[in-house]
Motif scaffolding. Structure first.
Motif, PDB file in Angstrom:
ATOM      1  N   ASP A   1       0.842  -1.193   0.000  1.00  0.00           N
ATOM      2  CA  ASP A   1       0.000   0.000   0.000  1.00  0.00           C
ATOM      3  C   ASP A   1       0.882   1.249   0.000  1.00  0.00           C
ATOM      4  O   ASP A   1       2.115   1.164  -0.046  1.00  0.00           O
ATOM      5  CB  ASP A   1      -0.981  -0.013   1.175  1.00  0.00           C
ATOM      6  N   ASP A   2       0.263   2.415   0.058  1.00  0.00           N
ATOM      7  CA  ASP A   2       1.010   3.672  -0.026  1.00  0.00           C
ATOM      8  C   ASP A   2       2.022   3.811   1.112  1.00  0.00           C
ATOM      9  O   ASP A   2       3.111   4.359   0.922  1.00  0.00           O
ATOM     10  CB  ASP A   2       0.042   4.862   0.007  1.00  0.00           C
TER      11      ASP A   2
ATOM     12  N   TRP B   1       5.139   1.777   0.277  1.00  0.00           N
ATOM     13  CA  TRP B   1       5.972   2.447  -0.715  1.00  0.00           C
ATOM     14  C   TRP B   1       6.770   3.574  -0.083  1.00  0.00           C
ATOM     15  O   TRP B   1       7.939   3.779  -0.396  1.00  0.00           O
ATOM     16  CB  TRP B   1       5.108   2.987  -1.868  1.00  0.00           C
ATOM     17  N   ARG B   2       6.155   4.314   0.838  1.00  0.00           N
ATOM     18  CA  ARG B   2       6.861   5.406   1.499  1.00  0.00           C
ATOM     19  C   ARG B   2       7.997   4.858   2.354  1.00  0.00           C
ATOM     20  O   ARG B   2       9.095   5.437   2.400  1.00  0.00           O
ATOM     21  CB  ARG B   2       5.888   6.219   2.353  1.00  0.00           C
TER      22      ARG B   2
ATOM     23  N   ARG C   1       3.940   8.164  -3.924  1.00  0.00           N
ATOM     24  CA  ARG C   1       2.569   7.891  -3.512  1.00  0.00           C
ATOM     25  C   ARG C   1       2.300   8.629  -2.215  1.00  0.00           C
ATOM     26  O   ARG C   1       2.797   8.235  -1.160  1.00  0.00           O
ATOM     27  CB  ARG C   1       2.352   6.391  -3.317  1.00  0.00           C
TER      28      ARG C   1
END
Length: 303
Positions: free
Chosen positions: A153-154, A157-158, A298
């Motif tokens: 999920d976002d 990715w972070r 993202r």
């Protein structure tokens, strides 16, 4: 050259870049405070850089080419121009049949062909020959196992972005960035590492570890390729090995404390049944070694 304790600490960080100071202290028999100071010094002096290396399948960079380049004029200037391209993860000036070698990572073969064309277009490049890697058998700086089904999920990715920048980023800082508790943040990071999405490792200065000599080799093989490749990869001093197609069956990289030991590594490889060393080359200077990749931006929900 490092003392014995620092050498162990670097090796442990290569094995697990996020090892706790307490775990490192237990390994070397010093206090946590003393180990923290030593590790901080190793990082500040760039003897070792701890980074997160994202699995190639996650970012769609599974097409890998090893490019051998001959030049007219200054090899260093050409190497700098090659290294400046984001898709190039490794570049070294060499002595042997070529003037420099480079590793290129892209999403697919058409993109790889475009990158090689870009290298050929650089002023001073006379020729560029490509070995297309199909399977990475050994890589001390990347995840080589198959990646299972993983949903990101976002927030994941972070975290990957932050760990690429600083593999030892404290959970307090990561938690603040993604807006979760330290416990939840730690659980996510551990999951990303255990599933093979990212490997957090130390990229060490070879000279500091006594690996003053680096070399590459191209092999041709008779018999079962995978079995031979695994046996070569298991040899002491081999830090990278890939099978593929081109003028070789196998391309690899070796390291050693001295030129004599590097010769010994190559002799051990020659002794593997079914192996012929078609070419070998000496790395005179590593111009670039970077495994960071561009990840999608993202934004976090609610950020």
């Amino acid at each position: 050259m490092l003392d014995a304790v620092d050498a162990v600490l670097v090796r442990e960080l290569q094995r697990d870049g996020r090892a706790t100071f307490q775990a490192l202290a237990d390994r070397v028999g010093l206090s946590r405070t003393a180990v923290r100071a030593r590790v901080q010094n190793l990082l500040e002096t760039e003897v070792v850089r701890v980074v997160g290396i994202v699995h190639a399948a996650v970012v769609g960079a599974e097409a890998i080419g090893h490019v051998s380049v001959t030049v007219d004029g200054s090899a260093r200037e050409v190497a700098a121009a090659v290294a400046a391209h984001p898709a190039v993860s490794f570049t070294a000036l060499t002595a042997g049949p070529y003037d420099l070698v480079a590793q290129v990572r892209t999403r697919d073969d058409p993109a790889l062909a475009a990158e090689v064309d870009h290298i050929r277009s650089i002023e001073g490049v006379r020729s560029a020959e490509v070995f297309r890697s199909v399977s990475t058998v050994r890589d001390t700086h990347a995840v080589v196992r198959e990646l299972g089904e993983v949903t990101l999920d976002d927030i994941d990715w972070r975290l990957l972005q932050e760990l690429q920048r600083d593999g030892r980023a404290p959970y307090t800082r990561l938690a603040h960035i993604i807006g979760l508790s330290q416990a939840a943040t730690r659980a996510r990071v551990v999951r990303l590492m255990r599933t093979g999405v990212i490997q957090v490792t130390g990229l060490a200065d070879p000279l500091a570890l006594g690996a003053a000599e680096l070399g590459g080799f191209g092999l041709v093989v008779t018999g079962g390729l995978r079995k031979v490749a695994e046996e070569v990869a298991a040899q002491e001093g081999v830090r990278y090995l890939a099978t593929g197609f081109g003028r070789y069956d196998i391309v690899g990289q070796a390291e050693a404390a001295s030129r004599a030991e590097l010769v010994a590594v190559l002799d051990a490889i020659r002794a593997v049944p079914g192996v012929t060393v078609r070419e070998s080359w000496h790395h005179l200077d590593v111009v670039k070694e970077s495994y960071a990749v561009e990840l999608p931006e993202r934004p976090l929900h609610g950020a």
